[in-house]
Design an enzyme around this catalytic site. Structure first.
Site, PDB file in Angstrom:
ATOM      1  N   ARG A 246       0.819  -1.213   0.000  1.00 42.92           N
ATOM      2  CA  ARG A 246       0.000   0.000   0.000  1.00 42.92           C
ATOM      3  C   ARG A 246       0.858   1.271   0.000  1.00 42.92           C
ATOM      4  NH1 ARG A 246      -5.064  -1.507   4.049  1.00 42.92           N
ATOM      5  NH2 ARG A 246      -6.327  -2.449   2.415  1.00 42.92           N
ATOM      6  N   LYS A 429     -15.827 -16.735   5.754  1.00 42.37           N
ATOM      7  CA  LYS A 429     -17.220 -16.443   6.130  1.00 42.37           C
ATOM      8  C   LYS A 429     -18.094 -16.235   4.911  1.00 42.37           C
ATOM      9  CE  LYS A 429     -18.629 -14.323   9.760  1.00 42.37           C
ATOM     10  NZ  LYS A 429     -18.983 -13.137  10.549  1.00 42.37           N
ATOM     11  N   GLY A 585      -6.894  -8.584   1.415  1.00 44.50           N
ATOM     12  CA  GLY A 585      -5.678  -8.686   2.213  1.00 44.50           C
ATOM     13  C   GLY A 585      -5.113 -10.098   2.250  1.00 44.50           C
ATOM     14  N   GLY A 608     -12.305  -4.951   1.544  1.00 46.76           N
ATOM     15  CA  GLY A 608     -13.730  -4.626   1.587  1.00 46.76           C
ATOM     16  C   GLY A 608     -14.165  -3.679   0.485  1.00 46.76           C
TER      17      GLY A 608
HETATM   18  C1  3PG Z   1      -8.700  -2.270   5.107  1.00 49.01           C
HETATM   19  O1  3PG Z   1      -7.594  -2.720   5.380  1.00 49.01           O
HETATM   20  O2  3PG Z   1      -9.671  -2.996   4.870  1.00 49.01           O
HETATM   21  C2  3PG Z   1      -8.846  -0.791   4.996  1.00 49.01           C
HETATM   22  O3  3PG Z   1      -7.697  -0.142   5.428  1.00 49.01           O
HETATM   23  C3  3PG Z   1     -10.064  -0.318   5.723  1.00 49.01           C
HETATM   24  O4  3PG Z   1      -9.972  -0.603   7.071  1.00 49.01           O
HETATM   25  P1  3PG Z   1     -11.297  -0.849   7.906  1.00 49.01           P
HETATM   26  O5  3PG Z   1     -11.921  -2.114   7.379  1.00 49.01           O
HETATM   27  O6  3PG Z   1     -10.844  -0.973   9.328  1.00 49.01           O
HETATM   28  O7  3PG Z   1     -12.195   0.318   7.681  1.00 49.01           O
HETATM   29 MG    MG Z   2     -11.530  -4.094   5.950  1.00 50.80          MG
END
Ligand code: 3PG
Ligand code: MG
Length: 630
Positions: A246, A429, A585, A608
């Site tokens: 990132r 999930k 991730g 997400g």
């Molecule tokens: C992530 O890693 O998914 C983003 O940085 C967003 O983080 P969050 O899901 O805690 O909002």
């Molecule tokens: Mg997230």
């Protein structure tokens, strides 16, 4: 010859099917090396010489006595497998079992080394200074038995990157390494010469995308730029960054601003702290950001008290603000409410934080002359820094290169992807993956389902899944998705076999099972070899591929095979000309773990946000820039 002047410790791995030649090799080199890893057809005579049953595996008496003699004089150096895969016939399509080496049932053939042995061998390889390898570890020509060879090639590649001198001989071994694309930096014996294969290269693109709504058209000369990034990077217990993708991907945007003559005020969150917490301080990453940019980075240890530092910032300088989420106002959600708070109290607390959020936003906005949102990973959050702050810059707000790149690449998969288009969805999930599966099923030719989420489908179809993960309330939706696939003529692939463990632990006892017939007390932890082969074929024949979510508990070494094989298949498809996008991730972490992240077309920095974008949801971070009404 290869070992002249070689640096110790020296690890030698001998495998393949030429037992007598390899015996001779061991006898010749044993005194000069530190560790000898025994694999391939050599395993049976050594196991037998150690008093074990080797089932139907071929062994000649002469080899057993030579093995005995070698063991007697070099016991400490010889490293035998501790576990293996055995089959009822020496063929790819056989019944396969995983067993300890000293518990091989009668009538079975040894076909590959087992998961625990893979670990032990990897340690011996990566812990050495010199590694000599001749011979595959199992029947690597059969896809179901290539696991040991692949994992070993990977360990050698990892070692090589870290300075190990790796020397490879034997056509099958070289072919395997080349097939996996892991040869970079290794030496191959060609004729009587050691020839170094290409350097491993780490490519980080510095090139900015060309079209679309970009910061290209904006001249940042003399401007202070408020830049929201997603530097939510994983840190280990010593606060070292374990994956800096990132940060690296953010470099082009920052460089463009600095080159124009602007100054940058970087804002980010890290983790999900609920208060000021050293563990989540962005100070841990300052040094690395500075190294990536090649300029010093100043740090403001309170994102709300950076007025003086921001004001003093000169053209070409960079300031990083402390974690925005140290303040509840960033997310706009109340904190510290008592568990038994009434609805009214909750409402009042929410209203209070929404009110104080206004001041918080105003303070952030006061630092800059313009606003760039480049935090694609956080674009699905309507937070102070990703959404509300944009309204202070009605004419001077834009998206950075990273966001633009992400959007262009995802659209390439979703709208203009060459067929066949294949989506691979995994993860644990199912409830978090339903929307994306429903959205993807209308867009793809093949939908491959793996990981924990597959067991809910298997259960919906009447299978016995033992203790495997399943979300019972999602069974109707699983059925609905199965129906949708039929109606839309989409090939939906589900696992047929799996690796099961008797506990959720790397050290669990491991067996293979039919996915519809997992014994009580056992749970599916990884895909089985037949599933892997099936998935690999589909993936390698696709022209456009999207992958999100691991295929098993890949963070546990013994259950990482399925995820690794899918990663490898995606890389091979890329080599064959497919456009491949991997996001989330865990999937990116898996690619990095297997050293494969440079071999795909595009790695998304988002989890997400990527899912929500594919689901067709409007992302607040993007809307804040494109819309006048926020
Ligand atoms: C992530 O890693 O998914 C983003 O940085 C967003 O983080 P969050 O899901 O805690 O909002
Ligand atoms: Mg997230």
């Amino acid at each position: 010859m290869m070992l002249q002047n070689a640096e110790h410790p020296i690890t030698v791995l001998l495998g393949g099917d030429k037992v007598k030649e390899q015996m001779e090799a061991i006898e010749g080199i044993a005194s000069g090396v530190d560790t000898i890893l025994v694999a391939g057809a050599l395993v049976a005579p050594f196991a037998k010489a150690s008093g074990m049953n080797v089932g139907n595996s071929k062994v000649c008496d002469e080899c057993v006595s030579r093995a005995k003699a070698i063991l007697e004089s070099n016991k400490a150096k010889i490293c035998l497998p501790v576990d293996c895969y055995v089959a009822d016939k020496p063929e790819n399509d056989s019944n396969i079992e995983h067993t300890k080496l000293n518990e091989i049932p009668d009538g079975r053939f040894i076909m590959d080394i087992g998961v625990k042995t893979v670990d032990i061998f990897a340690e011996k390889i990566e812990g050495a200074k010199t590694f000599v390898w001749n011979g595959t570890l199992g029947h690597s020509e059969m896809p179901h038995f290539a696991y040991g060879t692949y994992k070993t090639a990977l360990a050698a590649a990892r070692g090589t990157v870290n300075g190990l001198k790796t020397m490879v001989d034997g056509d099958d071994t070289k072919a395997a390494i080349l097939r996996y694309g892991l040869e970079g930096g290794m030496f191959f014996l060609e004729g009587d010469k050691l020839v170094k294969k290409a350097e491993r290269k780490v490519v980080h693109t510095d090139e900015a995308p060309k079209d679309g709504y970009t910061i290209d058209k904006y001249n940042f000369n003399g401007k202070k730029v408020l830049l929201r990034v997603d530097f939510n990077v994983p840190l280990d217990e010593n606060f070292n960054i374990t994956d800096d993708t990132r940060i690296v991907c953010e470099v082009p945007t920052i460089k463009k601003i600095l080159k124009d003559g602007g100054a940058v005020i970087i804002m980010s969150h890290l983790g999900r702290p609920k208060k000021v917490d050293n563990k989540f301080s962005l100070k841990h990453i300052v040094k690395h950001v500075s190294e990536c940019l090649g300029v010093p980075v100043q740090f403001a240890d309170d994102c709300q008290k950076a007025q003086a530092q921001a004001a003093a910032l000169k053209s070409g300088e960079v300031l990083l603000l402390e974690n925005l989420r140290f303040y509840a106002e960033e997310e706009g959600k109340p904190r510290g409410l008592a568990d038994d708070a009434t609805d009214e109290e909750k409402k009042a607390a929410k209203a209070a934080v929404k009110e104080s959020q206004k001041e918080f936003v105003k303070t952030l906005a006061s630092y800059g002359d313009c606003y760039v949102n480049d935090a694609f990973g956080t674009a699905h959050r309507a937070h102070a820094s990703t959404y509300y702050v944009a309204k202070y810059f009605p004419k001077d707000k834009m998206l950075g290169y990273l966001v633009e790149n992400e959007v262009n690449n995802i659209n390439k998969v979703l709208t203009t992807g060459e067929k066949p288009v294949t989506a691979i969805v995994g993860g644990s999930k199912i409830s978090t993956k339903i929307d994306i599966i429903k959205s993807l099923i209308t867009k793809v030719d093949n939908l491959i389902v793996g990981g924990g989420i597959s067991y809910t489908f298997i259960k919906a179809m009447g299978g016995n899944i033992g203790r495997s993960l399943a979300e019972d309330d999602c069974i109707p939706i699983a059925n609905e998705i199965l129906d949708m696939a039929k109606k839309l003529n989409v090939n939906l692939y589900l696992p047929v076999d799996c690796m099961i463990g008797d506990k959720f632990d790397n050290e669990a006892n491991i067996r293979m099972a039919d996915v519809r017939n997992v014994p009580d007390g056992w749970e599916g932890m990884d895909m089985g070899v037949k599933t892997i082969q099936r998935y690999t074929e589909v993936i390698e024949n696709s022209k456009t591929i999207l992958w999100n979510g691991p295929m098993g508990v890949f963070e546990m070494e013994h259950f990482s095979n399925g995820t690794m094989k899918v990663a490898l298949a995606v890389c091979r498809a890329t080599e064959l000309g497919a456009f491949t996008l991997v996001g989330g991730g865990d999937s990116i972490a898996a690619l990095n773990k297997f050293n494969l992240s440079e071999k795909i077309s595009y790695a998304s920095t988002a989890g997400g946000a990527l899912l929500e974008y594919i689901e067709g949801k409007e992302l607040p971070g993007l809307k804040a820039i494109s819309s006048d009404e926020i």
